[in-house]
Design a protein around this motif. Structure first.
Motif, PDB file in Angstrom:
ATOM      1  N   ARG A  80       0.829  -1.205   0.000  1.00 18.78           N
ATOM      2  CA  ARG A  80       0.000   0.000   0.000  1.00 18.78           C
ATOM      3  C   ARG A  80       0.860   1.250   0.000  1.00 18.78           C
ATOM      4  O   ARG A  80       0.603   2.208  -0.746  1.00 18.78           O
ATOM      5  CB  ARG A  80      -0.935  -0.003   1.217  1.00 18.78           C
ATOM      6  CG  ARG A  80      -2.018  -1.064   1.136  1.00 18.78           C
ATOM      7  CD  ARG A  80      -3.079  -0.848   2.198  1.00 18.78           C
ATOM      8  NE  ARG A  80      -2.562  -1.027   3.548  1.00 18.78           N
ATOM      9  CZ  ARG A  80      -2.517  -2.206   4.171  1.00 18.78           C
ATOM     10  NH1 ARG A  80      -2.913  -3.309   3.558  1.00 18.78           N
ATOM     11  NH2 ARG A  80      -2.059  -2.288   5.396  1.00 18.78           N
ATOM     12  N   ASP A 126      -6.034   0.879   5.217  1.00 21.65           N
ATOM     13  CA  ASP A 126      -5.574   1.486   6.467  1.00 21.65           C
ATOM     14  C   ASP A 126      -5.879   2.985   6.432  1.00 21.65           C
ATOM     15  O   ASP A 126      -6.262   3.546   5.393  1.00 21.65           O
ATOM     16  CB  ASP A 126      -4.091   1.213   6.736  1.00 21.65           C
ATOM     17  CG  ASP A 126      -3.162   1.782   5.674  1.00 21.65           C
ATOM     18  OD1 ASP A 126      -3.536   2.737   4.969  1.00 21.65           O
ATOM     19  OD2 ASP A 126      -2.029   1.274   5.556  1.00 21.65           O
ATOM     20  N   GLU A 128      -4.055   5.741   6.644  1.00 18.60           N
ATOM     21  CA  GLU A 128      -3.247   6.576   5.761  1.00 18.60           C
ATOM     22  C   GLU A 128      -3.698   6.414   4.312  1.00 18.60           C
ATOM     23  O   GLU A 128      -3.795   7.383   3.552  1.00 18.60           O
ATOM     24  CB  GLU A 128      -1.768   6.211   5.892  1.00 18.60           C
ATOM     25  CG  GLU A 128      -0.857   7.058   5.020  1.00 18.60           C
ATOM     26  CD  GLU A 128       0.603   6.668   5.156  1.00 18.60           C
ATOM     27  OE1 GLU A 128       1.434   7.244   4.431  1.00 18.60           O
ATOM     28  OE2 GLU A 128       0.916   5.795   5.990  1.00 18.60           O
TER      29      GLU A 128
END
Length: 218
Positions: A80, A126, A128
């Motif tokens: 990611r 997530d 972020e």
């Protein structure tokens, strides 16, 4: 063959691809490899990510294959962050809607948007990543997808993925604020009986999205 060596060889094949057929073959091989050895591809990220981002500007089939590889990378440690660091999020968000001159919502174009949704959903796993997808401007094209009139079945499936991605983004406070202005219109999409299984899945995804929009609502 050592996974690191195979990953490097596959990236080299994509870099050297001289035509659409070679690019398609390289992307297909990368997609298969990424499902089993994503971590090895993440290690090649500095060389691989720009190639995949570039392929997002290709025809629908190649762009969908590139988006699928990017989505597979999100399941590996560091994947990611790799997409965010190498600027893949905004190009993925751009491919949620047809560009000028593209066929609007034939099966190939819908498959590309579904692959982009899946990859962005991986990024948004997530906190972020959810900020990154929001900041890339993904909400407006996702909402536009949900409001397509009289969609054929392959577009209904795309709308389900769009609603699921928006529900995931709604865990982000900035996204919730932006989405609440559309809450009444989204609830209207839920009204009425679903005619088939695909429509029921879309309805369930929309209900989940609407539920998230009530979190911390005043």
């Amino acid at each position: 063959k050592d996974p690191a060596e195979e990953a490097a060889a596959l990236v080299a094949d994509l870099s050297a691809a001289a035509d659409a057929a070679a690019t398609a073959a390289a992307l297909a091989a990368l997609g298969t490899f990424a499902e089993a050895e994503g971590a090895a591809l993440v290690a090649e990220g500095a060389a691989l990510a720009p190639l995949l981002v570039g392929a997002l500007d290709a025809g629908a089939d190649a762009a969908a294959a590139a988006a699928a590889v990017l989505g597979a990378l999100c399941t590996a440690d560091g994947g990611r962050a790799l997409l965010v660091e190498h600027g893949a999020v905004a190009p993925l968000a751009k491919r949620l809607q047809p560009a000028e001159g593209e066929e609007a919502w034939d099966e190939a174009r819908a498959a590309l948007a579904r692959a982009a949704c899946a990859a962005l959903g991986g990024v948004a796993a997530d906190a972020e990543g959810r900020y990154a997808v929001h900041d890339a401007g993904a909400i407006a094209p996702l909402l536009a997808l949900l409001h397509l009139a009289a969609p054929p079945p392959h577009v209904v499936a795309l709308q389900t993925e769009a609603a699921r991605l928006l529900a995931k983004l709604a865990e982000n406070p900035l996204a919730r604020v932006e989405l609440r202005g559309s809450a009444d219109a989204l609830l209207a999409l839920v009204a009425g009986a679903a005619a088939d299984e695909a429509s029921r899945r879309r309805q369930a995804a929309l209900l989940l999205l609407c539920a998230y929009l009530q979190y911390d609502a005043k």
